[in-house]
Design an enzyme around this catalytic site. Sequence first.
Site, PDB file in Angstrom:
ATOM      1  N   ARG A 142      -4.706   3.637  -3.867  1.00  0.00           N
ATOM      2  CA  ARG A 142      -3.961   2.895  -3.156  1.00  0.00           C
ATOM      3  C   ARG A 142      -4.168   1.593  -3.767  1.00  0.00           C
ATOM      4  O   ARG A 142      -5.209   1.035  -4.398  1.00  0.00           O
ATOM      5  CB  ARG A 142      -4.602   2.865  -1.709  1.00  0.00           C
ATOM      6  CG  ARG A 142      -6.285   2.600  -1.908  1.00  0.00           C
ATOM      7  CD  ARG A 142      -6.953   3.044  -0.698  1.00  0.00           C
ATOM      8  NE  ARG A 142      -6.463   4.325  -0.016  1.00  0.00           N
ATOM      9  CZ  ARG A 142      -7.110   4.737   1.222  1.00  0.00           C
ATOM     10  NH1 ARG A 142      -7.796   4.039   1.767  1.00  0.00           N
ATOM     11  NH2 ARG A 142      -6.716   5.745   1.781  1.00  0.00           N
ATOM     12  N   ASP A 201      -7.053  -1.292   0.387  1.00  0.00           N
ATOM     13  CA  ASP A 201      -7.478  -0.823   1.780  1.00  0.00           C
ATOM     14  C   ASP A 201      -8.263  -1.890   2.195  1.00  0.00           C
ATOM     15  O   ASP A 201      -9.077  -2.577   1.741  1.00  0.00           O
ATOM     16  CB  ASP A 201      -8.378   0.501   1.156  1.00  0.00           C
ATOM     17  CG  ASP A 201      -8.785   1.332   2.553  1.00  0.00           C
ATOM     18  OD1 ASP A 201      -7.866   1.133   3.549  1.00  0.00           O
ATOM     19  OD2 ASP A 201      -9.943   1.677   2.533  1.00  0.00           O
ATOM     20  N   ASP A 230     -10.893  -2.134   5.450  1.00  0.00           N
ATOM     21  CA  ASP A 230     -11.716  -1.382   6.409  1.00  0.00           C
ATOM     22  C   ASP A 230     -12.421  -2.213   7.495  1.00  0.00           C
ATOM     23  O   ASP A 230     -13.054  -3.494   6.705  1.00  0.00           O
ATOM     24  CB  ASP A 230     -12.642  -0.473   6.091  1.00  0.00           C
ATOM     25  CG  ASP A 230     -11.820   0.747   5.591  1.00  0.00           C
ATOM     26  OD1 ASP A 230     -10.614   1.035   6.007  1.00  0.00           O
ATOM     27  OD2 ASP A 230     -12.195   1.546   5.032  1.00  0.00           O
ATOM     28  N   ARG A 260       0.703  -1.192   0.104  1.00  0.00           N
ATOM     29  CA  ARG A 260      -0.012   0.004  -0.106  1.00  0.00           C
ATOM     30  C   ARG A 260       0.895   1.214  -0.044  1.00  0.00           C
ATOM     31  O   ARG A 260       1.687   1.161   0.805  1.00  0.00           O
ATOM     32  CB  ARG A 260      -0.789   0.015   1.130  1.00  0.00           C
ATOM     33  CG  ARG A 260      -1.246   1.274   1.807  1.00  0.00           C
ATOM     34  CD  ARG A 260      -2.809   1.286   1.722  1.00  0.00           C
ATOM     35  NE  ARG A 260      -3.270   2.576   2.122  1.00  0.00           N
ATOM     36  CZ  ARG A 260      -4.105   2.737   3.098  1.00  0.00           C
ATOM     37  NH1 ARG A 260      -4.699   1.729   3.693  1.00  0.00           N
ATOM     38  NH2 ARG A 260      -4.645   4.104   3.471  1.00  0.00           N
TER      39      ARG A 260
HETATM   40  P1  ADP Z   1     -10.175   5.245   5.045  1.00  0.00           P
HETATM   41  O1  ADP Z   1     -10.242   3.927   5.233  1.00  0.00           O
HETATM   42  O2  ADP Z   1     -11.131   5.870   6.154  1.00  0.00           O
HETATM   43  O3  ADP Z   1     -10.166   5.866   3.413  1.00  0.00           O
HETATM   44  P2  ADP Z   1      -7.181   5.087   5.850  1.00  0.00           P
HETATM   45  O4  ADP Z   1      -7.253   3.758   5.177  1.00  0.00           O
HETATM   46  O5  ADP Z   1      -6.413   5.770   5.275  1.00  0.00           O
HETATM   47  O6  ADP Z   1      -8.642   5.714   5.557  1.00  0.00           O
HETATM   48  O7  ADP Z   1      -7.256   5.408   7.265  1.00  0.00           O
HETATM   49  C1  ADP Z   1      -6.571   4.269   7.924  1.00  0.00           C
HETATM   50  C2  ADP Z   1      -6.391   4.403   9.440  1.00  0.00           C
HETATM   51  O8  ADP Z   1      -7.775   4.626   9.823  1.00  0.00           O
HETATM   52  C3  ADP Z   1      -5.752   3.312  10.256  1.00  0.00           C
HETATM   53  O9  ADP Z   1      -4.503   3.484  10.430  1.00  0.00           O
HETATM   54  C4  ADP Z   1      -6.597   3.041  11.606  1.00  0.00           C
HETATM   55  O10 ADP Z   1      -6.059   3.333  12.509  1.00  0.00           O
HETATM   56  C5  ADP Z   1      -7.903   4.260  11.117  1.00  0.00           C
HETATM   57  N1  ADP Z   1      -9.129   3.416  11.599  1.00  0.00           N
HETATM   58  C6  ADP Z   1      -9.978   3.810  12.311  1.00  0.00           C
HETATM   59  N2  ADP Z   1     -11.009   2.939  12.397  1.00  0.00           N
HETATM   60  C7  ADP Z   1     -11.092   2.205  11.469  1.00  0.00           C
HETATM   61  C8  ADP Z   1     -11.488   0.994  10.808  1.00  0.00           C
HETATM   62  N3  ADP Z   1     -12.938   0.670  11.405  1.00  0.00           N
HETATM   63  N4  ADP Z   1     -10.963   0.008  10.055  1.00  0.00           N
HETATM   64  C9  ADP Z   1      -9.957   0.470   9.600  1.00  0.00           C
HETATM   65  N5  ADP Z   1      -9.149   1.463  10.089  1.00  0.00           N
HETATM   66  C10 ADP Z   1      -9.495   2.317  10.967  1.00  0.00           C
HETATM   67 MG    MG Z   2      -8.878   2.105   5.480  1.00  0.00          MG
END
Ligand code: ADP
Ligand code: MG
Length: 165
Positions: free
Chosen positions: A95, A98, A100, A86
Amino acid sequence: MQLECKTVYLLLGSNLGDRRTIINAAVELIARQIGPIILRSSWYETAAWGNEDQPSFLNIAIAISTNKAPAELLTETLAIEETLGRIRKDRWGARLIDIDIILYGDEIIDLAGRLQVPHPRMQDRRFVLEPLAEIAGTVVHPILQRNILTLLSSLNDNLAVTKLI
Ligand code: ADP
Ligand code: MG
């Protein structure tokens, strides 16, 4: 202490490179390092969110079973993102992968901003709710107390999300 197994919903996305291969590799690493895959959605093609001037995303939602605690789960998903190369530049930039964490059982988690579950923006994002509805339509959001299909039907996000066949 052995934690009981939880059902966790993850959303995977990629908008760079060979998107399907990268997402398939992530699913394999998740199964090996975090826990077995229980359900997997179709592929969804999604216009980029936040910064619309970038390639569109491929997304899938998966359900896994895991005995990992939330903080450990986040460490593992971040490590898999790193493994798959990434590129972390601007927040909503392009990216390779990702991952989540959308739901962790029916728990409400807030680890000092490092991890918030349910994902705080899931109810606003069609690219999350469409694939999630396919595998978790009747699962209830523990804060909003509405199921995923209901959240999807009251969504205002008009971003194009297309199920691929
Ligand atoms: P997004 O996924 O919102 O586009 P990013 O992937 O760049 O943003 O953000 C990553 C950061 O978000 C991680 O380092 C993590 O600490 C934080 N974060 C907070 N909540 C979550 C979640 N539910 N899942 C994944 N990452 C999270
Ligand atoms: Mg994320």
